[in-house]
Write an enzyme that holds these catalytic residues in place. Structure first.
Site, short mmCIF file in Angstrom:
data_model
loop_
_atom_site.label_atom_id
_atom_site.label_comp_id
_atom_site.label_asym_id
_atom_site.label_seq_id
_atom_site.Cartn_x
_atom_site.Cartn_y
_atom_site.Cartn_z
CB SER A 279 -1.05 0.00 1.23
OG SER A 279 -1.51 1.40 1.34
CE1 TYR B 277 -4.40 -2.62 4.40
CE2 TYR B 277 -3.63 -0.31 4.71
CZ TYR B 277 -4.16 -1.55 3.70
OH TYR B 277 -4.12 -1.51 2.40
#
Length: 252
Positions: free
Chosen positions: A139, A152
């Site tokens: 990400s 996350y």
């Protein structure tokens, strides 16, 4: 990584980036297997893409990862590409202690332990293939975190680091290690929190990012982001601090 005549396994492939990637790889002449937790979603994907192969599997479970590996090699001995795409994102407030840490899944297990374990399982097999690849989906938040998603972001940063070291270890083999580091993409990932944070429909589409990824593959890139993420990845220390403050000023 070659663009066609691969046999590809995509975890978390029944929706979002995984499903769009499966669709595009099929169109390019690859054999594609997707796995996911939901039989219903897999059936929907099969209806949409009749030539796709599906396997129900929760890769957050170690024993199911091992079973997936055994099944995949038995059914698809020419498998040469592993895409570690499955993941979850949760809004966690550590002022509440452990209240939110393990509700609705374990981010560390699914986002980091699973791709590390699957990479370890499949690497010896992939090294026997003339051309092979492991694709890790990280990400843009691996490079500069959004504090409302603390675990996350940490798992994606860890997976980015792991990708660098795995690529180095496999540099003299037939296995490429490719990192997909997407920006915010409008998928169903953590929709409730995105709505709350005002982030809904502020990302790009899965179609747009997957096209960007495929273009990067054609160019031989090993770390494929887009212009949004490049600013985070290439930031100086001063830029990093400024971007962190900017990204987190509207945190709830």
């Amino acid at each position: 990584m070659k663009m066609t005549n691969n046999t590809v396994l995509i975890t978390g492939g029944s929706a979002g980036i995984g499903l769009e990637l499966a669709k595009r790889l099929l169109e390019l002449g690859n054999e594609v297997i997707i796995c996911g937790r939901s039989e219903a979603r897999l059936a929907e994907a099969k209806q949409q893409l009749p030539n796709i192969h599906t396997k129900q599997c929760d890769v957050a479970d170690r024993s199911q990862r091992e079973a997936l590996y055994e099944w995949a090699l038995k059914e698809y001995p020419n498998l040469n590409v592993l895409v570690n795409n499955a993941g979850i994102q949760k809004e966690i407030d550590f002022k509440k202690g452990t209240e939110e840490l393990f509700v609705d899944g374990d981010e560390i297990e699914l986002n980091f332990q699973a791709p590390v374990h699957l990479s370890a399982l499949f690497t010896p097999h992939l090294m026997k293939q003339p051309e092979a690849a492991i694709v890790q989906v990280t990400s843009g938040l691996a490079f500069n975190p959004l504090a409302v998603y603390p675990v996350y972001c940490a798992t994606k940063a860890a997976l980015h680091s792991f990708s660098l070291t795995l690529r180095h270890q496999l540099r003299d083999t037939s296995v490429e290690v490719i990192e997909m580091a997407p920006p915010m993409v409008d998928t169903g990932l953590n929709q409730k929190s995105r709505d709350k944070q005002g982030l809904t429909y502020r990302g790009i589409s899965s179609e747009e990012y997957v096209q960007y990824f495929l273009d990067g593959l054609k160019e031989g890139k090993q770390e494929i982001t887009n212009e949004r993420v490049e600013g985070l990845r290439d930031a100086t220390r001063a830029d990093y601090d400024r971007l962190f403050e900017q990204m987190n000023t509207q945190e709830n």
